[in-house]
Design a protein around this motif. Sequence first.
Motif, PDB file in Angstrom:
ATOM      1  N   GLU A  72       0.837  -1.202   0.000  1.00  0.00           N
ATOM      2  CA  GLU A  72       0.000   0.000   0.000  1.00  0.00           C
ATOM      3  C   GLU A  72       0.870   1.250   0.000  1.00  0.00           C
ATOM      4  O   GLU A  72       1.953   1.241   0.575  1.00  0.00           O
ATOM      5  CB  GLU A  72      -0.865   0.048   1.266  1.00  0.00           C
ATOM      6  N   VAL A  73       0.363   2.308  -0.618  1.00  0.00           N
ATOM      7  CA  VAL A  73       1.128   3.550  -0.641  1.00  0.00           C
ATOM      8  C   VAL A  73       0.181   4.741  -0.566  1.00  0.00           C
ATOM      9  O   VAL A  73      -0.951   4.668  -1.049  1.00  0.00           O
ATOM     10  CB  VAL A  73       2.017   3.619  -1.909  1.00  0.00           C
ATOM     11  N   ALA A  74       0.648   5.827   0.063  1.00  0.00           N
ATOM     12  CA  ALA A  74      -0.148   7.051   0.112  1.00  0.00           C
ATOM     13  C   ALA A  74       0.577   8.130  -0.673  1.00  0.00           C
ATOM     14  O   ALA A  74       1.441   8.820  -0.139  1.00  0.00           O
ATOM     15  CB  ALA A  74      -0.357   7.493   1.556  1.00  0.00           C
ATOM     16  N   CYS A  75       0.266   8.211  -1.963  1.00  0.00           N
ATOM     17  CA  CYS A  75       0.917   9.205  -2.817  1.00  0.00           C
ATOM     18  C   CYS A  75      -0.039   9.511  -3.960  1.00  0.00           C
ATOM     19  O   CYS A  75      -0.609   8.599  -4.555  1.00  0.00           O
ATOM     20  CB  CYS A  75       2.240   8.649  -3.358  1.00  0.00           C
ATOM     21  N   HIS A  76      -0.238  10.805  -4.241  1.00  0.00           N
ATOM     22  CA  HIS A  76      -1.166  11.172  -5.312  1.00  0.00           C
ATOM     23  C   HIS A  76      -0.689  10.698  -6.677  1.00  0.00           C
ATOM     24  O   HIS A  76      -1.481  10.441  -7.567  1.00  0.00           O
ATOM     25  CB  HIS A  76      -1.315  12.706  -5.375  1.00  0.00           C
ATOM     26  N   ARG A  77       0.589  10.644  -6.850  1.00  0.00           N
ATOM     27  CA  ARG A  77       1.108  10.458  -8.210  1.00  0.00           C
ATOM     28  C   ARG A  77       1.686   9.075  -8.466  1.00  0.00           C
ATOM     29  O   ARG A  77       2.381   8.866  -9.446  1.00  0.00           O
ATOM     30  CB  ARG A  77       2.170  11.528  -8.474  1.00  0.00           C
ATOM     31  N   TRP A  78       1.470   8.115  -7.553  1.00  0.00           N
ATOM     32  CA  TRP A  78       2.196   6.856  -7.701  1.00  0.00           C
ATOM     33  C   TRP A  78       1.894   6.129  -9.006  1.00  0.00           C
ATOM     34  O   TRP A  78       2.795   5.593  -9.645  1.00  0.00           O
ATOM     35  CB  TRP A  78       2.001   5.941  -6.488  1.00  0.00           C
ATOM     36  N   ARG A  79       0.600   6.144  -9.436  1.00  0.00           N
ATOM     37  CA  ARG A  79       0.235   5.425 -10.664  1.00  0.00           C
ATOM     38  C   ARG A  79       0.985   5.983 -11.859  1.00  0.00           C
ATOM     39  O   ARG A  79       1.608   5.265 -12.631  1.00  0.00           O
ATOM     40  CB  ARG A  79      -1.258   5.564 -10.919  1.00  0.00           C
ATOM     41  N   GLU A  80       0.922   7.279 -11.925  1.00  0.00           N
ATOM     42  CA  GLU A  80       1.558   8.025 -13.006  1.00  0.00           C
ATOM     43  C   GLU A  80       3.078   7.764 -13.013  1.00  0.00           C
ATOM     44  O   GLU A  80       3.677   7.491 -14.047  1.00  0.00           O
ATOM     45  CB  GLU A  80       1.260   9.480 -12.680  1.00  0.00           C
ATOM     46  N   LEU A  81       3.689   7.830 -11.818  1.00  0.00           N
ATOM     47  CA  LEU A  81       5.145   7.681 -11.740  1.00  0.00           C
ATOM     48  C   LEU A  81       5.572   6.237 -11.994  1.00  0.00           C
ATOM     49  O   LEU A  81       6.675   5.978 -12.472  1.00  0.00           O
ATOM     50  CB  LEU A  81       5.648   8.130 -10.364  1.00  0.00           C
ATOM     51  N   GLU A  82       4.702   5.311 -11.654  1.00  0.00           N
ATOM     52  CA  GLU A  82       5.011   3.902 -11.908  1.00  0.00           C
ATOM     53  C   GLU A  82       4.985   3.610 -13.404  1.00  0.00           C
ATOM     54  O   GLU A  82       5.714   2.757 -13.896  1.00  0.00           O
ATOM     55  CB  GLU A  82       3.973   2.999 -11.226  1.00  0.00           C
ATOM     56  N   GLY A  83       4.109   4.297 -14.103  1.00  0.00           N
ATOM     57  CA  GLY A  83       3.868   4.005 -15.522  1.00  0.00           C
ATOM     58  C   GLY A  83       4.973   4.421 -16.449  1.00  0.00           C
ATOM     59  O   GLY A  83       6.084   4.718 -16.111  1.00  0.00           O
TER      60      GLY A  83
END
Lengths: 319, 334
Positions: free
Chosen positions: A308-319
């Motif tokens: 689990e992670v609490a970050c607004h941009r994690w999806r974007e940064l992972e992609g």
Amino acid sequence: MSKIILEVKNLKKYFDSPKGKLHAVDDVSFAIEKGKTLGVVGESGCGKSTTGRVILRLLEATDGEIFYKGVNIRKLSAAKMRELRREMQIIFQDPFSSLDPRNTVSEIIEEPIILNKLIKNKKQRFERVLELMDLVGLSRRLINTYPHELDGGRRQRIGIARALALNTEFIVCDEPVSALDVSIQAQILNLLKNLQHKLGLTYIFITHDLSVVNHFSDDVAVMYLGKMVEKAPAEELFSHPVHPYTQALLSAIPRPTLDKHEKIILKGEITSPIEPEPICRFANRCRYAEDICRREEPQLETVEGEHEVACHRWRELEG
Amino acid sequence: MKDHILEIKDLHIQFNTDEGVVQALNGIDITLERGKTLGLVGETGAGKTTTALSILRLVPRPPGEVVRGSIILDGIPIMEQSEYEMEKIRGKTVSMIFQDPMTALNPVIKVGEQIAEAISIHQKLSKEKSLAKAREVLELVGIPGNRMQEYPHQFSGGMKQRVIIAIALSCSPKLLIADEPTTALDVTIQAQVLELMKELKQKFHMAMVMISHDLGVVAEVCDDVAIMYAGKIVEQGSLEDVFLRTKHPYTEGLFNSIPNIDDRKAELIPIRGLMSDPYNLPSGCPFFDRCDYAMDICRTEKPVKHSFSDTHFTECHLYTAQPEFSLKSKKTKE
């Protein structure tokens, strides 16, 4: 299905300070299975020690629930809680200040047994002390020495023996090896691990040392300014950190090898935990921060499985 | 002949206490080239800090006593200087940073004035000029000049350590001694401070002795490493020598004791036992009773230096009999 021994839900601990409420632990939730270790890491002031103390009710939580074996212990009376402390123990960082200097080794280990009226027979109690000393690898000849005569490693062994003196099942280890030299640190870590196997203990392992936590824990929670920003099985967290803070933290560890790795040097320092705004608390140091990070507070989201992670941009940064 | 900033030869220091004599340093040899960094590694009581203090001649006397040995700093024989001369050397030729930034600053003096103090003493500048220079140095370590007027308690731990670095560097010393400079700091702040130290070292072409118990920090900052145990340097060499071609069993033990962050399953192999009692060092090798390779001779005779190259040596009996001997295991990857 494995058994959850401790579950914490929306735990909060605020301290009063002249400038307002200090949010030491802010809405933290997690669960630990019996016989496992949850590592809690973070820098000074992130709320990791407070979390440990609140769970044992050494400090009263401001809000939230703590379930130990299914019972909400925040609702227990002082007397009931005292009984429960036979199972829930803590080991402190500093073996120099956590032992009474005027008591001998045997008196220190024996004290919780006497206080809890566990063994009344003096001879049996003495036997139990010897047994505990053997268990933690303290030579029996030290039984009548005082803490000041012993080195840090041995003192920490006394602390561990004391924590095990009752019917201990769950231990909060608060930086148990941070004050020790590396060779001694390894001895104590191995001891804690062996005891866990032997006695089926469950640990919360609080530390600022990421190599230690990786070695020691099954799951790891990363805290930043009172918030849990990422949580995952240790292997997953260390191989695939998602939160920018976790990434920076992992890259900052000085590694004892000659292969150079790139470091993410964070700018700035932890901001004040007093009355924090409802935004991402890491935003001012984050190299990926955008408007949304300074506007809204990120919530924990599932990356994959237990991660689990609490970050607004994690999806974007992972992609 | 290379140009050395520091040469320590056969240094023996003991402390005469009521309980007996502590043999703190038992024959230390160090040579350090200008601009290079030496890491001094060892556990509590190994003699790292005593070595550092002896370079500044700050070992308290009594109880400290230099039994024999010499220290040459930038061509000056330290042992033969008057106290007055030493005051000029300290802070100017050699500076020291201590572990705990919380206690090293004076809490009731403004940060700017604390930096200016060192400058005005050594460079004989007026107050205004010293303060102006202090501001420059403060900015050099990444703190805005307008924070000159603040007191230490208004700074965080990392910032305080920067202030201390600023004071240490204010007179451009040729040698900087850093005693566990980042141990009290969080890892992300530690990374910032180490980065800063590396940068400044290069900028001023300053030599450095870095005391640390953390081999990770040493790997990052140092050119050479000396491993200390019970008042002796048991192994010394370049980073590559010591990390890749480890020779002394104690050095091996240190590496095996550190959790490997890249391999969480790796087992920790602690060094058994404890460091020998400094009041009562054994007549043979001080590491004897903790060593997996110990032989009969180790109990009775002190090991002598065995060199593997110009840079790399160890003090261990293993190599006297078998120069080709190699240690069993090593967790760190080559």
